[in-house]
Motif scaffolding. Structure first.
Motif, PDB file in Angstrom:
ATOM      1  N   TYR A 154       2.650   7.830  -1.668  1.00  0.00           N
ATOM      2  CA  TYR A 154       2.945   6.699  -2.556  1.00  0.00           C
ATOM      3  C   TYR A 154       3.377   5.482  -1.733  1.00  0.00           C
ATOM      4  CZ  TYR A 154       5.151   3.872  -6.163  1.00  0.00           C
ATOM      5  OH  TYR A 154       5.498   2.846  -6.992  1.00  0.00           O
ATOM      6  N   GLN A 155       4.267   5.701  -0.785  1.00  0.00           N
ATOM      7  CA  GLN A 155       4.756   4.601   0.049  1.00  0.00           C
ATOM      8  C   GLN A 155       3.611   3.969   0.842  1.00  0.00           C
ATOM      9  OE1 GLN A 155       7.958   5.662   2.683  1.00  0.00           O
ATOM     10  NE2 GLN A 155       8.420   3.546   3.149  1.00  0.00           N
ATOM     11  N   GLU A 156       2.714   4.771   1.384  1.00  0.00           N
ATOM     12  CA  GLU A 156       1.557   4.236   2.112  1.00  0.00           C
ATOM     13  C   GLU A 156       0.680   3.416   1.174  1.00  0.00           C
ATOM     14  OE1 GLU A 156      -0.553   7.439   3.997  1.00  0.00           O
ATOM     15  OE2 GLU A 156       1.236   8.090   5.087  1.00  0.00           O
ATOM     16  N   PHE A 157       0.469   3.931  -0.031  1.00  0.00           N
ATOM     17  CA  PHE A 157      -0.344   3.215  -1.016  1.00  0.00           C
ATOM     18  C   PHE A 157       0.282   1.858  -1.330  1.00  0.00           C
ATOM     19  CE2 PHE A 157      -0.805   1.997  -5.473  1.00  0.00           C
ATOM     20  CZ  PHE A 157      -2.162   1.768  -5.512  1.00  0.00           C
ATOM     21  N   VAL A 158       1.578   1.845  -1.593  1.00  0.00           N
ATOM     22  CA  VAL A 158       2.266   0.588  -1.944  1.00  0.00           C
ATOM     23  C   VAL A 158       2.165  -0.406  -0.794  1.00  0.00           C
ATOM     24  CG1 VAL A 158       4.515  -0.437  -2.448  1.00  0.00           C
ATOM     25  CG2 VAL A 158       3.790   1.641  -3.639  1.00  0.00           C
ATOM     26  N   GLN A 159       2.377   0.052   0.424  1.00  0.00           N
ATOM     27  CA  GLN A 159       2.291  -0.851   1.570  1.00  0.00           C
ATOM     28  C   GLN A 159       0.876  -1.393   1.755  1.00  0.00           C
ATOM     29  OE1 GLN A 159       3.863   1.648   4.658  1.00  0.00           O
ATOM     30  NE2 GLN A 159       5.966   0.947   4.335  1.00  0.00           N
ATOM     31  N   ALA A 160      -0.121  -0.550   1.537  1.00  0.00           N
ATOM     32  CA  ALA A 160      -1.508  -0.962   1.766  1.00  0.00           C
ATOM     33  C   ALA A 160      -2.060  -1.847   0.645  1.00  0.00           C
ATOM     34  CB  ALA A 160      -2.392   0.269   1.936  1.00  0.00           C
ATOM     35  N   ARG A 161      -1.650  -1.629  -0.595  1.00  0.00           N
ATOM     36  CA  ARG A 161      -2.302  -2.285  -1.721  1.00  0.00           C
ATOM     37  C   ARG A 161      -1.454  -3.319  -2.446  1.00  0.00           C
ATOM     38  NH1 ARG A 161      -6.842  -2.415  -0.482  1.00  0.00           N
ATOM     39  NH2 ARG A 161      -7.455  -2.867  -2.582  1.00  0.00           N
ATOM     40  N   SER A 162      -0.200  -3.480  -2.072  1.00  0.00           N
ATOM     41  CA  SER A 162       0.693  -4.385  -2.809  1.00  0.00           C
ATOM     42  C   SER A 162       0.208  -5.825  -2.829  1.00  0.00           C
ATOM     43  CB  SER A 162       2.114  -4.332  -2.244  1.00  0.00           C
ATOM     44  OG  SER A 162       2.748  -3.157  -2.674  1.00  0.00           O
ATOM     45  N   ASP A 163      -0.306  -6.320  -1.722  1.00  0.00           N
ATOM     46  CA  ASP A 163      -0.752  -7.721  -1.697  1.00  0.00           C
ATOM     47  C   ASP A 163      -1.865  -7.967  -2.703  1.00  0.00           C
ATOM     48  OD1 ASP A 163       1.079  -8.362   0.238  1.00  0.00           O
ATOM     49  OD2 ASP A 163      -0.341  -8.197   1.893  1.00  0.00           O
ATOM     50  N   ARG A 164      -2.843  -7.084  -2.727  1.00  0.00           N
ATOM     51  CA  ARG A 164      -3.963  -7.259  -3.666  1.00  0.00           C
ATOM     52  C   ARG A 164      -3.490  -7.097  -5.111  1.00  0.00           C
ATOM     53  NH1 ARG A 164     -10.093  -5.494  -3.221  1.00  0.00           N
ATOM     54  NH2 ARG A 164     -10.687  -5.985  -5.346  1.00  0.00           N
ATOM     55  N   LEU A 165      -2.631  -6.111  -5.352  1.00  0.00           N
ATOM     56  CA  LEU A 165      -2.128  -5.905  -6.704  1.00  0.00           C
ATOM     57  C   LEU A 165      -1.237  -7.071  -7.147  1.00  0.00           C
ATOM     58  CD1 LEU A 165      -1.390  -2.093  -6.439  1.00  0.00           C
ATOM     59  CD2 LEU A 165      -3.174  -3.161  -7.841  1.00  0.00           C
ATOM     60  N   LEU A 166      -0.478  -7.643  -6.214  1.00  0.00           N
ATOM     61  CA  LEU A 166       0.343  -8.804  -6.537  1.00  0.00           C
ATOM     62  C   LEU A 166      -0.539  -9.998  -6.906  1.00  0.00           C
ATOM     63  CD1 LEU A 166       3.101 -10.158  -6.785  1.00  0.00           C
ATOM     64  CD2 LEU A 166       2.978 -10.660  -4.345  1.00  0.00           C
ATOM     65  N   ARG A 167      -1.644 -10.151  -6.195  1.00  0.00           N
ATOM     66  CA  ARG A 167      -2.570 -11.235  -6.521  1.00  0.00           C
ATOM     67  C   ARG A 167      -3.126 -11.052  -7.932  1.00  0.00           C
ATOM     68  NH1 ARG A 167      -7.636 -11.231  -3.129  1.00  0.00           N
ATOM     69  NH2 ARG A 167      -8.378  -9.950  -4.825  1.00  0.00           N
ATOM     70  N   THR A 168      -3.475  -9.822  -8.277  1.00  0.00           N
ATOM     71  CA  THR A 168      -3.961  -9.546  -9.627  1.00  0.00           C
ATOM     72  C   THR A 168      -2.883  -9.877 -10.654  1.00  0.00           C
ATOM     73  OG1 THR A 168      -5.400  -7.783  -8.819  1.00  0.00           O
ATOM     74  CG2 THR A 168      -4.887  -7.767 -11.165  1.00  0.00           C
ATOM     75  N   ALA A 169      -1.653  -9.458 -10.374  1.00  0.00           N
ATOM     76  CA  ALA A 169      -0.546  -9.747 -11.289  1.00  0.00           C
ATOM     77  C   ALA A 169      -0.344 -11.253 -11.430  1.00  0.00           C
ATOM     78  CB  ALA A 169       0.731  -9.070 -10.789  1.00  0.00           C
ATOM     79  N   TYR A 170      -0.465 -11.991 -10.323  1.00  0.00           N
ATOM     80  CA  TYR A 170      -0.311 -13.444 -10.386  1.00  0.00           C
ATOM     81  C   TYR A 170      -1.427 -14.064 -11.237  1.00  0.00           C
ATOM     82  CZ  TYR A 170      -0.380 -18.340  -9.271  1.00  0.00           C
ATOM     83  OH  TYR A 170      -0.400 -19.712  -9.385  1.00  0.00           O
ATOM     84  N   LEU A 171      -2.644 -13.596 -11.045  1.00  0.00           N
ATOM     85  CA  LEU A 171      -3.756 -14.155 -11.809  1.00  0.00           C
ATOM     86  C   LEU A 171      -3.582 -13.898 -13.303  1.00  0.00           C
ATOM     87  CD1 LEU A 171      -6.667 -13.236  -9.399  1.00  0.00           C
ATOM     88  CD2 LEU A 171      -5.729 -15.502  -9.830  1.00  0.00           C
ATOM     89  N   LEU A 172      -2.923 -12.814 -13.650  1.00  0.00           N
ATOM     90  CA  LEU A 172      -2.662 -12.532 -15.056  1.00  0.00           C
ATOM     91  C   LEU A 172      -1.522 -13.393 -15.594  1.00  0.00           C
ATOM     92  CD1 LEU A 172      -2.931  -8.644 -15.016  1.00  0.00           C
ATOM     93  CD2 LEU A 172      -4.525 -10.220 -16.119  1.00  0.00           C
ATOM     94  N   THR A 173      -0.445 -13.511 -14.819  1.00  0.00           N
ATOM     95  CA  THR A 173       0.752 -14.187 -15.323  1.00  0.00           C
ATOM     96  C   THR A 173       0.813 -15.672 -14.987  1.00  0.00           C
ATOM     97  OG1 THR A 173       2.008 -13.704 -13.312  1.00  0.00           O
ATOM     98  CG2 THR A 173       2.111 -12.078 -15.103  1.00  0.00           C
ATOM     99  N   ARG A 174       0.183 -16.073 -13.867  1.00  0.00           N
ATOM    100  CA  ARG A 174       0.172 -17.438 -13.359  1.00  0.00           C
ATOM    101  C   ARG A 174       1.550 -17.915 -12.906  1.00  0.00           C
ATOM    102  NH1 ARG A 174      -1.890 -21.357 -17.057  1.00  0.00           N
ATOM    103  NH2 ARG A 174      -0.567 -20.324 -18.519  1.00  0.00           N
ATOM    104  N   GLU A 175       2.447 -16.985 -12.609  1.00  0.00           N
ATOM    105  CA  GLU A 175       3.768 -17.303 -12.083  1.00  0.00           C
ATOM    106  C   GLU A 175       4.127 -16.237 -11.055  1.00  0.00           C
ATOM    107  OE1 GLU A 175       6.799 -17.777 -15.041  1.00  0.00           O
ATOM    108  OE2 GLU A 175       5.365 -18.629 -16.457  1.00  0.00           O
ATOM    109  N   TRP A 176       4.488 -16.659  -9.835  1.00  0.00           N
ATOM    110  CA  TRP A 176       4.758 -15.686  -8.775  1.00  0.00           C
ATOM    111  C   TRP A 176       5.926 -14.784  -9.110  1.00  0.00           C
ATOM    112  CZ3 TRP A 176       1.292 -14.112  -5.670  1.00  0.00           C
ATOM    113  CH2 TRP A 176       0.296 -14.972  -5.219  1.00  0.00           C
ATOM    114  N   ALA A 177       7.014 -15.334  -9.625  1.00  0.00           N
ATOM    115  CA  ALA A 177       8.184 -14.506  -9.920  1.00  0.00           C
ATOM    116  C   ALA A 177       7.861 -13.485 -10.998  1.00  0.00           C
ATOM    117  CB  ALA A 177       9.355 -15.383 -10.345  1.00  0.00           C
TER     118      ALA A 177
END
Length: 162
Positions: free
Chosen positions: A7-30
């Motif tokens: 799980y920790q390896e997955f989070v480290q490897a994929r967090s940036d891409r998943l954060l970008r997806t979350a940003y595109l959905l919410t349009r707010e970084w926080a």
């Protein structure tokens, strides 16, 4: 213990891409960071039974975002104040980008999710359907409706700027 390491390896490897997806959905970084954190926490509890981790977390992102969007109170109120634009001559492009995101932001949550997953995450229709838990026909129709709304929005913007 092995599940935690994976799980920790997955989070480290994929967090940036998943954060970008979350940003595109919410349009707010926080808000995107909150969305990703909540989604990863939900994924942790289901982790031992997850077959395709990235698809699973992406689906959790979208469903969590949709449930947030449906709430009457949306945490923060929008403002007419725009952030400073860069001086390097990209102001026109930044304005176009901002107008596009305002238009995307006016789409219903499901249509916005389809647009983000199809065009910004570059997922095929079948993957978007699996992520959203719907059929490929639904993805196609929601994409068509969203694009039609964006085209109407664009023509309205052109009329106003004349």
């Amino acid at each position: 213990m092995a599940d935690r390491a994976i799980y920790q390896e997955f989070v480290q490897a994929r967090s940036d891409r998943l954060l970008r997806t979350a940003y595109l959905l919410t349009r707010e970084w926080a808000l995107a960071e909150d969305l990703l954190q909540e989604s990863l926490a939900k994924a942790w509890f289901a982790w031992p039974g997850v077959e395709d981790p990235e698809a699973y977390v992406r689906r959790v992102l979208v469903t969590t975002y949709t449930s947030w969007w449906r709430r009457k109170w949306r945490r923060e109120l929008p403002s007419d104040d725009l952030p400073d634009t860069p001086v390097d001559g990209g102001a026109e492009r930044a304005g176009d980008r901002e107008a596009l995101w305002r238009a995307v932001g006016r789409l219903p949550a499901r249509q916005r999710a389809v647009i983000v997953l199809r065009f910004y995450e570059d997922l095929p229709v079948t993957e978007v359907a699996r992520t959203l838990g719907c059929g490929t026909g639904t993805v196609k129709s929601q994409t068509a409706k969203a694009l039609a709304k964006l085209r109407v929005d664009e023509s309205i913007l052109e009329e106003v700027s004349r």
